[in-house]
Design a protein around this motif. Structure first.
Motif, PDB file in Angstrom:
ATOM      1  N   ALA B  32       0.593  -1.383   0.157  1.00  0.00           N
ATOM      2  CA  ALA B  32      -0.022   0.074  -0.075  1.00  0.00           C
ATOM      3  C   ALA B  32       0.860   1.084   0.124  1.00  0.00           C
ATOM      4  CB  ALA B  32      -0.955   0.114   1.261  1.00  0.00           C
ATOM      5  N   PHE B  72      -6.575   4.157  -4.998  1.00  0.00           N
ATOM      6  CA  PHE B  72      -7.571   5.512  -4.300  1.00  0.00           C
ATOM      7  C   PHE B  72      -6.485   6.642  -4.262  1.00  0.00           C
ATOM      8  CE2 PHE B  72      -9.085   7.360  -0.333  1.00  0.00           C
ATOM      9  CZ  PHE B  72     -10.470   7.544  -0.976  1.00  0.00           C
TER      10      PHE B  72
ATOM     11  N   TYR C 102     -13.520   6.350  12.850  1.00  0.00           N
ATOM     12  CA  TYR C 102     -13.333   4.904  12.747  1.00  0.00           C
ATOM     13  C   TYR C 102     -14.786   4.619  13.201  1.00  0.00           C
ATOM     14  CZ  TYR C 102      -8.428   5.616  12.391  1.00  0.00           C
ATOM     15  OH  TYR C 102      -7.194   5.729  11.963  1.00  0.00           O
ATOM     16  N   HIS C 106     -16.503  -1.825  12.302  1.00  0.00           N
ATOM     17  CA  HIS C 106     -16.307  -1.883  10.877  1.00  0.00           C
ATOM     18  C   HIS C 106     -14.555  -2.103  10.832  1.00  0.00           C
ATOM     19  CE1 HIS C 106     -19.613  -1.141   8.449  1.00  0.00           C
ATOM     20  NE2 HIS C 106     -20.143  -0.454   9.460  1.00  0.00           N
ATOM     21  N   ALA C 107     -14.131  -2.084   9.696  1.00  0.00           N
ATOM     22  CA  ALA C 107     -12.610  -2.294   9.468  1.00  0.00           C
ATOM     23  C   ALA C 107     -11.934  -1.063   9.229  1.00  0.00           C
ATOM     24  CB  ALA C 107     -12.380  -3.486   8.244  1.00  0.00           C
ATOM     25  N   TYR C 109     -10.560   1.172  11.249  1.00  0.00           N
ATOM     26  CA  TYR C 109      -9.312   1.170  12.090  1.00  0.00           C
ATOM     27  C   TYR C 109      -8.235   0.303  11.600  1.00  0.00           C
ATOM     28  CZ  TYR C 109      -6.520   1.125  16.251  1.00  0.00           C
ATOM     29  OH  TYR C 109      -5.509   1.258  17.329  1.00  0.00           O
ATOM     30  N   THR C 110      -8.571  -1.004  11.597  1.00  0.00           N
ATOM     31  CA  THR C 110      -7.713  -2.051  11.446  1.00  0.00           C
ATOM     32  C   THR C 110      -7.033  -1.784  10.061  1.00  0.00           C
ATOM     33  OG1 THR C 110      -9.495  -3.514  10.800  1.00  0.00           O
ATOM     34  CG2 THR C 110      -8.638  -3.879  12.810  1.00  0.00           C
ATOM     35  N   TYR C 111      -7.701  -1.361   8.899  1.00  0.00           N
ATOM     36  CA  TYR C 111      -7.209  -0.936   7.572  1.00  0.00           C
ATOM     37  C   TYR C 111      -6.191   0.073   7.738  1.00  0.00           C
ATOM     38  CZ  TYR C 111      -9.921  -3.888   4.439  1.00  0.00           C
ATOM     39  OH  TYR C 111     -10.241  -5.081   3.595  1.00  0.00           O
ATOM     40  N   ASP C 112      -6.531   1.040   8.482  1.00  0.00           N
ATOM     41  CA  ASP C 112      -5.504   2.296   8.686  1.00  0.00           C
ATOM     42  C   ASP C 112      -4.155   1.713   9.348  1.00  0.00           C
ATOM     43  OD1 ASP C 112      -6.465   4.396   7.404  1.00  0.00           O
ATOM     44  OD2 ASP C 112      -6.782   5.631   9.181  1.00  0.00           O
ATOM     45  N   CYS C 113      -4.518   0.646  10.398  1.00  0.00           N
ATOM     46  CA  CYS C 113      -3.284   0.227  11.224  1.00  0.00           C
ATOM     47  C   CYS C 113      -2.448  -0.596  10.136  1.00  0.00           C
ATOM     48  CB  CYS C 113      -3.617  -0.861  12.060  1.00  0.00           C
ATOM     49  SG  CYS C 113      -4.527   0.160  13.663  1.00  0.00           S
ATOM     50  N   LYS C 114      -2.798  -1.386   9.410  1.00  0.00           N
ATOM     51  CA  LYS C 114      -2.257  -2.345   8.480  1.00  0.00           C
ATOM     52  C   LYS C 114      -1.515  -1.492   7.409  1.00  0.00           C
ATOM     53  CE  LYS C 114      -2.508  -6.251   5.768  1.00  0.00           C
ATOM     54  NZ  LYS C 114      -1.714  -7.091   6.783  1.00  0.00           N
ATOM     55  N   TYR C 115      -2.536  -0.378   6.589  1.00  0.00           N
ATOM     56  CA  TYR C 115      -1.910   0.098   5.486  1.00  0.00           C
ATOM     57  C   TYR C 115      -1.469   1.454   5.596  1.00  0.00           C
ATOM     58  CZ  TYR C 115      -4.047  -4.152   3.423  1.00  0.00           C
ATOM     59  OH  TYR C 115      -4.172  -5.349   2.924  1.00  0.00           O
ATOM     60  N   GLY C 116      -2.103   2.215   6.520  1.00  0.00           N
ATOM     61  CA  GLY C 116      -1.612   3.705   6.737  1.00  0.00           C
ATOM     62  C   GLY C 116      -2.665   4.372   6.148  1.00  0.00           C
ATOM     63  N   TYR C 117      -3.654   3.952   5.341  1.00  0.00           N
ATOM     64  CA  TYR C 117      -4.625   4.919   5.018  1.00  0.00           C
ATOM     65  C   TYR C 117      -5.675   3.984   4.160  1.00  0.00           C
ATOM     66  CZ  TYR C 117      -3.019   4.769   0.107  1.00  0.00           C
ATOM     67  OH  TYR C 117      -2.838   4.404  -1.254  1.00  0.00           O
ATOM     68  N   ARG C 118      -6.765   4.137   3.781  1.00  0.00           N
ATOM     69  CA  ARG C 118      -7.618   3.363   3.294  1.00  0.00           C
ATOM     70  C   ARG C 118      -8.614   4.055   2.170  1.00  0.00           C
ATOM     71  NH1 ARG C 118     -10.110   5.369   7.945  1.00  0.00           N
ATOM     72  NH2 ARG C 118     -12.302   5.767   8.024  1.00  0.00           N
ATOM     73  N   ASP C 119      -9.314   3.159   1.591  1.00  0.00           N
ATOM     74  CA  ASP C 119     -10.158   3.798   0.478  1.00  0.00           C
ATOM     75  C   ASP C 119     -11.617   3.683   1.352  1.00  0.00           C
ATOM     76  OD1 ASP C 119     -12.423   4.033  -1.229  1.00  0.00           O
ATOM     77  OD2 ASP C 119     -11.934   2.453  -2.788  1.00  0.00           O
ATOM     78  N   GLY C 312      -6.937  10.691  17.033  1.00  0.00           N
ATOM     79  CA  GLY C 312      -6.997  10.078  18.253  1.00  0.00           C
ATOM     80  C   GLY C 312      -8.144  11.000  19.107  1.00  0.00           C
TER      81      GLY C 312
ATOM     82  N   GLY D 220      -2.915  -4.680  13.034  1.00  0.00           N
ATOM     83  CA  GLY D 220      -2.750  -4.640  11.402  1.00  0.00           C
ATOM     84  C   GLY D 220      -2.417  -5.974  11.046  1.00  0.00           C
ATOM     85  N   PHE D 266     -14.722   2.911  20.134  1.00  0.00           N
ATOM     86  CA  PHE D 266     -13.276   3.218  20.332  1.00  0.00           C
ATOM     87  C   PHE D 266     -13.034   4.168  21.473  1.00  0.00           C
ATOM     88  CE2 PHE D 266     -13.573   1.488  15.960  1.00  0.00           C
ATOM     89  CZ  PHE D 266     -12.394   0.716  15.923  1.00  0.00           C
ATOM     90  N   LEU D 280     -10.812  -7.201  13.788  1.00  0.00           N
ATOM     91  CA  LEU D 280     -12.221  -6.579  12.860  1.00  0.00           C
ATOM     92  C   LEU D 280     -11.785  -6.320  11.334  1.00  0.00           C
ATOM     93  CD1 LEU D 280     -12.454  -3.270  15.222  1.00  0.00           C
ATOM     94  CD2 LEU D 280     -14.474  -4.851  14.564  1.00  0.00           C
ATOM     95  N   GLY D 281     -12.888  -7.085  10.669  1.00  0.00           N
ATOM     96  CA  GLY D 281     -12.551  -7.007   9.256  1.00  0.00           C
ATOM     97  C   GLY D 281     -11.519  -8.028   8.857  1.00  0.00           C
ATOM     98  N   ILE D 283      -8.590  -8.095  10.447  1.00  0.00           N
ATOM     99  CA  ILE D 283      -7.452  -7.894  10.746  1.00  0.00           C
ATOM    100  C   ILE D 283      -7.250  -7.526  12.179  1.00  0.00           C
ATOM    101  CG2 ILE D 283      -5.886  -5.962  10.426  1.00  0.00           C
ATOM    102  CD1 ILE D 283      -6.967  -5.583   7.604  1.00  0.00           C
ATOM    103  N   ARG D 354       3.264  -2.637   3.257  1.00  0.00           N
ATOM    104  CA  ARG D 354       3.296  -1.047   3.096  1.00  0.00           C
ATOM    105  C   ARG D 354       4.746  -0.798   2.265  1.00  0.00           C
ATOM    106  NH1 ARG D 354       2.072   2.604   7.995  1.00  0.00           N
ATOM    107  NH2 ARG D 354       0.340   1.622   9.053  1.00  0.00           N
TER     108      ARG D 354
END
Lengths: 363, 363, 363, 363
Positions: B32, B72, C102, C106-107, C109-119, C312, D220, D266, D280-281, D283, D354
């Motif tokens: 990503a 995106f 968030y 939903h996902a 928060y976790t998408y942000d944790c993983k990828y840094g940002y999200r669609d 936050g 993540g 959260f 979540l999702g 992840i 990433r």
């Protein structure tokens, strides 16, 4: 990444280092009901065993294999077959001088780049002893392929500049097994041996070519696009240490040929010629599969070489001990094993390619 | 078996036939946050587009790519990137005469052996148009590799007997892009063009060699044993239709060399020579990776050829239409793309090879 | 890692986001010669289509599928089948308020944790629209399984506290298809609808249970140890968003049973009971496979919830728009699709389990 | 198909039968440089060793592990780690009576359906001894996870009807290790033991529930769609023989909850509640991962049962020997091991998610 597994259905995982306790392979996906014994594997291991001739090292390994699982009353059960070979003859002390420096042509430097340090004893995982696992798995692959009549003839086609051009398959096998170099021409074998002796005298080493001819491969094996049979054969062969080129059929020569010469015309019973080497569009056509592995000279030589140590200091090294001046003869069974593994996997994969096969097997 | 997926982490799946509605690729595992646009892909597709010269066919395809997912606000999201190219110019009628017979050198016969029947329109899945998916994925792979500074120079090294021996890398790129054959020597390109014209006059075809030089590959990529970097490069290259041989570094020549000549000595800043072609023990050493693909002559020729039809009757065929007398120039970007795919996958895999990398990324 | 591929031989790759141009699936490994049309897929997609009832959202999507490859003259060719569904009704503007915060459950928060940002548009890849690819692939899997007579009955077993205990299979299918909730009991369906209306009034949401009964699965599917049929079913079902538990056969109840009660005795024609749910030791036994997916309440509710934004900061959000108070009815076809995918893959894998199958197919 | 491998990067292959010479595991993809000793593995194997209590069988196995490869000077080298445990105490004669008949609740019948015959000695590959390979690999997975601080607490939550509802994590570990049933409540353990004794008296058996709480999992981990962390956990857990249901977080209870209750709000430092069970999702979100495995009663009971033999004749059998009335306590370490394997694989996979991670590691 986990780099020690090959194959999708017939799946081989090898493990072990030159100077560890043991080496072995776990072969999963072997169909149930196949007859198998340790002798089937041992006879192949014996073909790669060091110590047979004046041009291979004298490391006194028995390399006795033991089947630990997956066999019941002489037949495979469909569960993983674990085979082990214990290491016996290793003297770590011999290798202490290479712990700190990078031997030219070896993997010492790149292992350090990748992992930060390495098991330097005898080359560790990058040693030629790693091929024991390949030969074990190859023995099983050939056993599976024997059920459809597939057979292998593999030999040393060239040692350095000494090349066997014309091979008469009828008598080739006998000649191959009657000389230490596994060459299909007794005169050339003698010539090659003299070449090797001259190379050894200088403390130098030689390379060569292994050719493998595989007959009675069912037409229709291999999958389009990325899982082409020749693509998997190429991977299988290049995964063998020291191989620097792969050819199928006319190979490099095809690039200088013309379409009218290179195309294999069809007649009623198959191809009229075999420039393609048994594969068209990545799928076997029923003609013999012919592949060649070009193998570099043994990197361990008894001459002084420039190199660096781990601290980046430029030094000269001379690798101790007695080294094979050529690894080509030992690679013969390894090339054959890897080819068999790739083809056995394609054979099993091919069973699922048609919807009417489902009806034939589940009714 | 599913043969249209390549790679473990950077995972490419391609789909589509010559005369279907569209062709495309789904690329999963792209990290990503990478900037990406359709232009990045289109410029590579344009390098393989037919119709540029007198020696490539006039099929009027735009081959415009469209990114359908995974992007995106101009950056990758870590989810699969689906890219599509619609087919526009196909006339199934043109191919009706090959529905019933097997063209020499093509995959018609082997597809029938495997699947029982085939999409004969333009070769279906075995058509050269399948490489569109590879070029799409290659564009993404090169984008990833650009983050570590890796760059590619790929060219036609030989057309039939016309070989470019000495290549001066500084000016090579300009020359490559200034002739229709992508050769790094203007004089040789002219010579090759004349050779092709003579071959075309006879209705015949030619093969050749593509060479790819990859600079600034980080040392340490590739995994021991079966996932060696050169093994995956060999698979990647042999998976391209018409490739019959693969070489890395000195390749076939290594087999006739001696250890003292073939070993690359180390000095402080790396290798003194590069006979190995950038890979030692299956792992990149930091020197440029140099590979060659040997490509057979185009099997479609305008001469009568003997073959059989589906009923096994021996017939003569002459393949209609205008055919490329050589596919080598078009293969240049395909070879580069497949090399990039294999190396990008190794780059991502390599991130997990050390325990201290875990600490660096998860703290 | 590339997470959008499922299956070893029957291999599904899905792609697409809620508000991208399109969604789709590429299905590789489908045997050649199988009859297939877009109607086969469309009828399954119609089962998941939004807009059928008062308790599902009114997003006006046609979700028309188009087959782009792998089909010739109405039959599969053995090459990848690419299927696309274009997105039509998406208004990114609607989702602008969730770009920065968030949503609970939903996902985001976790998408942000993983990828840094999200669609963030409509949940992007984590949207329920992602299941379109699953349903496409499931349609093909069921088509393959139809060749051995395997059939599926899937229904909503529970909505919140409303549970259908006794199901009479003979008439179940008719009832299931006659109510918007796909419940196999008309009275319970009415009761559940009332429950949902009461939940909706509060702006809240409900969960439920989907049960899938699969008949005529050949005995012998699934592989020992890690590729057990029930293990792959569990993965398939848990990979569906919102599923929080998986059961096979008696499931959780088995843990409180005794051996004498839970063991299924054998008689001549199979099992006397079916506490095991059709799988023993990870391998199908010929009895119906019965699985259950426990699905959490829709996380999008019209009530104020505490959450944080990307900086936050603690905030309150109320998710705009009209939301399904329950996703269970739509999940019915998704659960069935995933079960079919896992079983079809096991069916194809199973063809290679015996050495005499090789002799049957290659003679 | 090859069913004995789990994981994409951290890749485990297990092998061995109950009454073969040995059992073991090959673990590939372990990062180099990790400290490891046989003691790390042995302490986990000791947790599953039979013979500790009145309710586990007295088979006198030492189950001493030996590391055969992949280790050098106390640290992993990045190459496959092969670990072996020799079988010592097996008397094939004891099992001769089950060679011809199908034990209810066991895999005898389905193995015969799949493979045509089976290694009937002690259940062969379907024996509980197969879990030795899982525990070996789990020990390595936990070692990797320890580098990011991840820790596990696993216990018997229920034996038959005896359930531990409230668990106080602070003191749980001490209590768990102080009773033979690994229950986190001493009173309940005593109650469960009495229940088991009553069951044993009748020759019957009991099931139960294992719960695993995993703390400090980095947020993540897990990949969208098919490689969701909970999907892989579900597969990992269901691949353990005798497991019939899997739950994460509130599990089945989520289906009867409402959105407003089930959503985890959260706040600044994470989730306010943990109904989701840490995922979540698909992840990980940083909260503890909580999963439950529901385990059926031991199928081997000392009561007469109806069954058939291989000829299809209906017979009665009573299984000889002393059997565990419950396998739940032994499954505790196996559940923990499988969870660790799935999470370690996700941890390694996550490193490539990433593009800026590439820059961090290759500079």
């Amino acid at each position: 990444m986990s780099g020690s597994t090959f194959g999708n259905i017939f799946r081989v995982t090898t493990w072990g280092e030159s100077h560890g306790k043991a080496l072995g392979a776990v072969i999963d996906g072997v169909p149930a009901g196949m007859e198998l014994s340790e002798a089937d594997i041992q006879k192949e291991l014996d073909r790669r065993k060091p110590g047979q001739s004046s041009v291979t090292t004298a490391r006194a390994e028995d390399d006795r294999c033991e089947i630990l699982s997956g066999l019941f009353e002489g037949r495979t059960t469909g569960t993983p077959i674990s085979v082990i070979v214990y290491n016996k003859d290793h003297h770590s002390a011999d290798y202490s001088d290479i712990a700190e420096c990078y031997r030219p042509g070896h993997a010492d430097y790149t292992y350090d780049c990748k992992y930060g340090y390495r098991d330097y004893r005898g080359g560790g995982r990058s040693s030629g002893r790693e091929t024991i696992g390949r030969v074990i798995a190859g023995a099983l692959a050939k056993k599976i392929l024997s059920y459809v009549g597939t057979s292998f003839v593999t030999y040393t086609k060239a040692i350095g500049p000494v090349v066997v051009e014309d091979i008469h398959n009828e008598e080739a096998l006998d000649i191959i097994n009657s000389n230490d170099l596994y060459m299909p021409d007794a005169g050339k074998a003698e010539e090659a041996m003299k070449y090797l002796e001259s190379v050894m005298t200088l403390g130098d080493s030689a390379g060569g070519v292994v050719e493998c001819v595989i007959s009675n491969v069912p037409a229709g094996l291999g999958d389009p696009v990325f899982e082409k049979l020749d693509a998997n054969l190429a991977k299988a062969i290049l995964s063998i240490g020291a191989v620097k080129a792969f050819e199928i059929g006319d190979g490099c020569a095809a690039a200088t040929s013309k379409g009218s010469e290179n195309n294999d015309e069809f007649h009623r019973s198959g191809l009229r010629s075999n420039h393609c080497g048994g594969v068209l569009g990545g799928i076997s056509c029923g003609s013999p599969i012919i592949i060649r592995a070009h193998i570099k000279p043994t990197p361990s030589i008894s001459m002084y070489q420039n190199t660096v140590n781990k601290n980046g200091e430029e030094i000269k090294i001379k690798i101790k001990g007695r080294h094979d001046p050529v690894i080509v003869p030992r690679a013969v069974v390894v090339v054959e094993s890897m080819a068999a593994i790739a083809i056995a996997d394609a054979l099993l994969s091919g069973m699922t390619s048609r919807i009417d096969n489902i009806e034939k097997l589940y009714k």
